[in-house]
Motif scaffolding. Structure first.
Motif, PDB file in Angstrom:
ATOM      1  N   MET A   8    -132.387  32.015  56.183  1.00  0.00           N
ATOM      2  CA  MET A   8    -131.435  30.937  56.022  1.00  0.00           C
ATOM      3  C   MET A   8    -130.041  31.470  56.329  1.00  0.00           C
ATOM      4  N   VAL A   9    -129.308  30.722  57.125  1.00  0.00           N
ATOM      5  CA  VAL A   9    -127.935  31.086  57.451  1.00  0.00           C
ATOM      6  C   VAL A   9    -127.037  29.888  57.144  1.00  0.00           C
ATOM      7  N   ILE A  10    -125.851  30.157  56.617  1.00  0.00           N
ATOM      8  CA  ILE A  10    -124.897  29.099  56.296  1.00  0.00           C
ATOM      9  C   ILE A  10    -123.764  29.169  57.307  1.00  0.00           C
ATOM     10  N   VAL A  11    -123.532  28.043  57.977  1.00  0.00           N
ATOM     11  CA  VAL A  11    -122.517  27.971  59.029  1.00  0.00           C
ATOM     12  C   VAL A  11    -121.645  26.733  58.819  1.00  0.00           C
ATOM     13  N   ASP A  12    -120.538  26.681  59.544  1.00  0.00           N
ATOM     14  CA  ASP A  12    -119.676  25.504  59.487  1.00  0.00           C
ATOM     15  C   ASP A  12    -120.431  24.271  59.981  1.00  0.00           C
ATOM     16  N   MET A  13    -120.238  23.168  59.293  1.00  0.00           N
ATOM     17  CA  MET A  13    -120.829  21.895  59.711  1.00  0.00           C
ATOM     18  C   MET A  13    -120.094  21.399  60.950  1.00  0.00           C
ATOM     19  N   LEU A  14    -120.864  20.971  61.925  1.00  0.00           N
ATOM     20  CA  LEU A  14    -120.324  20.413  63.159  1.00  0.00           C
ATOM     21  C   LEU A  14    -120.801  18.971  63.311  1.00  0.00           C
ATOM     22  N   PRO A  15    -120.088  18.167  64.091  1.00  0.00           N
ATOM     23  CA  PRO A  15    -120.520  16.769  64.276  1.00  0.00           C
ATOM     24  C   PRO A  15    -121.972  16.643  64.734  1.00  0.00           C
ATOM     25  N   GLN A  16    -122.457  17.589  65.494  1.00  0.00           N
ATOM     26  CA  GLN A  16    -123.848  17.509  65.963  1.00  0.00           C
ATOM     27  C   GLN A  16    -124.877  17.696  64.845  1.00  0.00           C
ATOM     28  N   HIS A  17    -124.444  18.160  63.678  1.00  0.00           N
ATOM     29  CA  HIS A  17    -125.340  18.273  62.524  1.00  0.00           C
ATOM     30  C   HIS A  17    -125.484  16.941  61.779  1.00  0.00           C
ATOM     31  N   TRP A  18    -124.643  15.954  62.135  1.00  0.00           N
ATOM     32  CA  TRP A  18    -124.550  14.743  61.334  1.00  0.00           C
ATOM     33  C   TRP A  18    -125.875  14.025  61.134  1.00  0.00           C
ATOM     34  N   ALA A  19    -126.700  13.903  62.136  1.00  0.00           N
ATOM     35  CA  ALA A  19    -127.964  13.150  61.980  1.00  0.00           C
ATOM     36  C   ALA A  19    -128.807  13.745  60.851  1.00  0.00           C
ATOM     37  N   GLU A  20    -128.912  15.060  60.807  1.00  0.00           N
ATOM     38  CA  GLU A  20    -129.706  15.699  59.754  1.00  0.00           C
ATOM     39  C   GLU A  20    -128.976  15.668  58.406  1.00  0.00           C
ATOM     40  N   VAL A  21    -127.656  15.858  58.417  1.00  0.00           N
ATOM     41  CA  VAL A  21    -126.868  15.771  57.184  1.00  0.00           C
ATOM     42  C   VAL A  21    -127.024  14.373  56.590  1.00  0.00           C
ATOM     43  N   LYS A  22    -126.925  13.367  57.442  1.00  0.00           N
ATOM     44  CA  LYS A  22    -127.065  11.982  56.981  1.00  0.00           C
ATOM     45  C   LYS A  22    -128.446  11.743  56.386  1.00  0.00           C
ATOM     46  N   GLN A  23    -129.491  12.259  57.008  1.00  0.00           N
ATOM     47  CA  GLN A  23    -130.842  12.061  56.477  1.00  0.00           C
ATOM     48  C   GLN A  23    -131.002  12.733  55.115  1.00  0.00           C
ATOM     49  N   ARG A  36    -116.708  22.800  55.081  1.00  0.00           N
ATOM     50  CA  ARG A  36    -117.888  21.958  55.327  1.00  0.00           C
ATOM     51  C   ARG A  36    -118.967  22.877  55.878  1.00  0.00           C
ATOM     52  N   PHE A  37    -120.100  22.933  55.202  1.00  0.00           N
ATOM     53  CA  PHE A  37    -121.124  23.894  55.595  1.00  0.00           C
ATOM     54  C   PHE A  37    -122.505  23.251  55.659  1.00  0.00           C
ATOM     55  N   VAL A  38    -123.349  23.828  56.504  1.00  0.00           N
ATOM     56  CA  VAL A  38    -124.765  23.485  56.531  1.00  0.00           C
ATOM     57  C   VAL A  38    -125.558  24.777  56.391  1.00  0.00           C
ATOM     58  N   ALA A  39    -126.715  24.677  55.761  1.00  0.00           N
ATOM     59  CA  ALA A  39    -127.656  25.788  55.668  1.00  0.00           C
ATOM     60  C   ALA A  39    -128.725  25.538  56.715  1.00  0.00           C
ATOM     61  N   TYR A  59    -125.984  18.929  48.825  1.00  0.00           N
ATOM     62  CA  TYR A  59    -127.250  18.207  48.983  1.00  0.00           C
ATOM     63  C   TYR A  59    -128.252  19.112  49.671  1.00  0.00           C
ATOM     64  N   ILE A  60    -129.495  19.086  49.187  1.00  0.00           N
ATOM     65  CA  ILE A  60    -130.570  19.908  49.732  1.00  0.00           C
ATOM     66  C   ILE A  60    -131.698  18.999  50.218  1.00  0.00           C
ATOM     67  N   ALA A  61    -132.235  19.296  51.387  1.00  0.00           N
ATOM     68  CA  ALA A  61    -133.350  18.525  51.938  1.00  0.00           C
ATOM     69  C   ALA A  61    -134.537  18.564  50.985  1.00  0.00           C
ATOM     70  N   GLU A  92    -133.035  26.038  63.635  1.00  0.00           N
ATOM     71  CA  GLU A  92    -132.172  24.930  64.040  1.00  0.00           C
ATOM     72  C   GLU A  92    -132.162  23.796  63.015  1.00  0.00           C
ATOM     73  N   LYS A  93    -133.041  23.891  62.007  1.00  0.00           N
ATOM     74  CA  LYS A  93    -133.175  22.815  61.024  1.00  0.00           C
ATOM     75  C   LYS A  93    -132.111  22.900  59.946  1.00  0.00           C
ATOM     76  N   VAL A  94    -131.415  21.778  59.702  1.00  0.00           N
ATOM     77  CA  VAL A  94    -130.458  21.700  58.599  1.00  0.00           C
ATOM     78  C   VAL A  94    -131.252  21.476  57.311  1.00  0.00           C
ATOM     79  N   CYS A  95    -131.118  22.411  56.377  1.00  0.00           N
ATOM     80  CA  CYS A  95    -131.848  22.338  55.108  1.00  0.00           C
ATOM     81  C   CYS A  95    -130.974  21.907  53.940  1.00  0.00           C
TER      82      CYS A  95
END
Length: 163
Positions: free
Chosen positions: A1-16, A48-51, A81-83, A55-58
């Motif tokens: 697992m890696v934590i990176v800055d959230m980018l607009p392209q992550h939005w679909a998975e973040v939204k889900q 703003r971060f995603v894990a 929020y966690i998937a 390639e999967k946002v968790c």
């Protein structure tokens, strides 16, 4: 697992992930996820971060301002929020720990969170990482027609805002 800055392209998975949180009935008063544009405007541009697992946002974490007044520039409300399929594996702790570290680097001295008392896992996670319940906002709002209480938790930095 890696934590990176959230980018607009992550939005679909973040939204889900957000929608899955909404579906639990224990994550938020919101009943639907906003558009990217609405979400982007309501959250601070920093921290703003995603894990990611490959390639999967968790999971994701972000900050919302508590006030537009300059004296509160070091205070923010955090969301984590966690998937569904990633819960119970310590990811919430990793993501919130990362958020705390990065917010301190960015000069935030207080993080706060509003959590339904019934969301025991989230309350325990926050307490484990130095948040404390400072009060209960009783019958704060109706959620699907039922009045809900919300714990107000806060974490005061031990390295920022100490002077």
């Amino acid at each position: 697992m890696v934590i990176v800055d959230m980018l607009p392209q992550h939005w679909a998975e973040v939204k889900q992930i957000y929608l899955d949180g909404i579906a639990t009935g224990q994550a938020t008063f919101n009943t639907d996820a906003p558009s990217w544009e609405e979400w982007d405007k309501s959250h601070l541009p920093t921290c703003r971060f995603v894990a990611l697992d490959g390639e999967k946002v968790c999971g994701w974490a972000a900050l919302s301002p508590v006030s537009s007044r300059c004296v509160y520039q070091g205070v923010a409300e955090e969301s984590v929020y966690i998937a569904q399929d990633c819960r119970g594996k310590g990811l919430g702790s990793q993501l919130l720990s990362h958020l705390i570290l990065e917010t301190e680097k960015a000069g935030f001295w207080t993080l706060q969170a509003g959590i339904f008392p019934e969301n025991e896992a989230s309350v325990k996670l926050h307490e484990k990482l130095g948040f404390r319940i400072v009060g209960t906002r009783e019958r704060l709002a109706k959620h699907y027609g039922v009045w809900r209480d919300v714990y107000l938790l806060e974490r005061r930095s031990t390295v920022v805002g100490m002077d």
